[in-house]
Enzyme design. Structure first.
Site, PDB file in Angstrom:
ATOM      1  N   LYS A 175      49.864  28.199   3.701  1.00  0.00           N
ATOM      2  CA  LYS A 175      48.479  27.956   3.328  1.00  0.00           C
ATOM      3  C   LYS A 175      47.740  27.691   4.628  1.00  0.00           C
ATOM      4  CE  LYS A 175      45.372  24.518   1.502  1.00  0.00           C
ATOM      5  NZ  LYS A 175      45.124  23.347   0.664  1.00  0.00           N
TER       6      LYS A 175
ATOM      7  N   ASN B  80      45.372  18.775  -5.277  1.00  0.00           N
ATOM      8  CA  ASN B  80      46.234  17.650  -4.918  1.00  0.00           C
ATOM      9  C   ASN B  80      45.610  16.341  -5.372  1.00  0.00           C
ATOM     10  OD1 ASN B  80      47.981  15.788  -3.769  1.00  0.00           O
ATOM     11  ND2 ASN B  80      47.920  16.632  -1.742  1.00  0.00           N
TER      12      ASN B  80
END
Lengths: 65, 260
Positions: free
Chosen positions: B102, B211
């Protein structure tokens, strides 16, 4: 001899990267190592001897997004 | 097509879950493990950081993660230049033996918005080096197209600033991105609650990454389950094809045969 590990000075005997990681209690399978800003492949840990003035980065995965 | 055959495909790899979750900000490892489980995610992000040399007693993240179950997606969080991000990706590949990254290159500490110029630079180098690059980017269709042209395996536009929980602030841009690129579009950042994730999926996004929305909830494990359901519900609704919105009512019951 003196090396730099993760930005900190360290005085060590001459060791291979493999032996140095083991002396720190680090499982070599769980980390990645840069020697003088170049990636050191895991297969090279046993055969790479640290030299005076070397700079090591030892990183691992931590929680993150 | 039943839900079980509706796979997310990234760089030829198939995933059943369209929810990707981070591993940061949990109270402790058992809570993280339970939240990952409840989320149903198969791809989880991790950060790359220096090992603490002086204190080796700390447990390691990987002691708690079943690598047969989860695909690790290392991030370049905290990188502000292409060079730092590239270096971090190379280290991540060596640590994890996977090409998935990522890629994020941040512009400043206050907004955590991407620096797209540095992002494009880093993406070009990493794709050439064989990485499967999933870039976190602005919700800018042109930048997303450039990233696709460079060979990124997906694009991950933000819904809102990282950790803000503001939801999908510009659904129109996300829609234009979906119309512009062929690679999977994964909304990354900004999701605050289940409806935000559902909205992203209803727009036609291929996945959602979050997250803080889970780890920062009062009950992260329950929120992980909520997000799991929301992503699935949103995807199903997208595929089902919603009715058009219109101003005036349209009766659901027959207007003939009424008693007089």
């Amino acid at each position: 001899m003196n090396i730099t590990v993760n930005g900190e000075a360290a005085a060590i005997e001459q060791l291979s990267v493999q032996n140095y990681l083991e002396s720190l209690g680090i499982d070599p399978r769980r980390v990645a190592v840069e020697l003088n800003r170049e990636i050191l492949p895991k297969a090279d840990y046993p055969g790479t001897l640290l030299k005076d003035g070397d700079a090591l980065e030892i990183v691992q995965f931590v929680g993150g997004g | 097509m039943p839900e079980t055959t509706d796979k997310l495909v990234i760089a030829g790899r198939e995933f059943n879950s369209r929810l990707m979750v981070g591993t940061g900000k949990y109270a402790d490892y058992p809570q993280m493990v339970a939240a990952l489980e409840a989320s149903g995610a198969e791809i989880i992000t991790v950060a790359v950081r220096r090992v603490n040399i002086s204190d080796r007693n700390k447990e390691s993240l990987l002691d708690h993660i079943d690598l047969k179950k989860y695909t690790l997606l290392p991030n370049t969080a905290g990188c502000y230049t292409a060079d730092d991000a590239i270096r971090t990706c190379r280290l991540a590949r060596e640590a994890g033996l996977s090409d998935f990254v990522k890629l994020e290159v941040l512009g400043d500490e206050k907004t955590l918005f991407p620096d797209n110029q540095e992002l494009l630079k880093a993406a070009a180098v990493l794709v050439k080096e064989g990485f499967t690059v999933l870039p976190y980017t602005s919700d800018d269709p042109i930048i997303c197209k450039r990233l696709e042209d460079l060979g990124c395996a997906a694009v991950m536009p933000l819904g809102a600033p990282i950790g803000s929980g503001l939801g999908i602030r510009n659904p129109y841009n996300i829609q234009i991105i979906l119309d512009t690129v062929k690679v999977p579009v994964i909304v990354d950042a900004g999701v605050g609650t289940a409806s935000d994730a559902a909205i992203a999926m209803e727009l036609g996004c291929h996945g959602v990454l979050m997250n803080t929305g889970i780890a920062g909830a009062q009950d992260p494990i329950a929120m992980a389950e909520a997000m799991n359901l929301a992503v699935r519900a949103g995807r199903l609704a997208y595929r089902a094809g919603r009715i058009p919105m219109k101003l005036h009512a349209s009766a659901s019951s027959p207007i003939t045969g009424l008693i007089k």
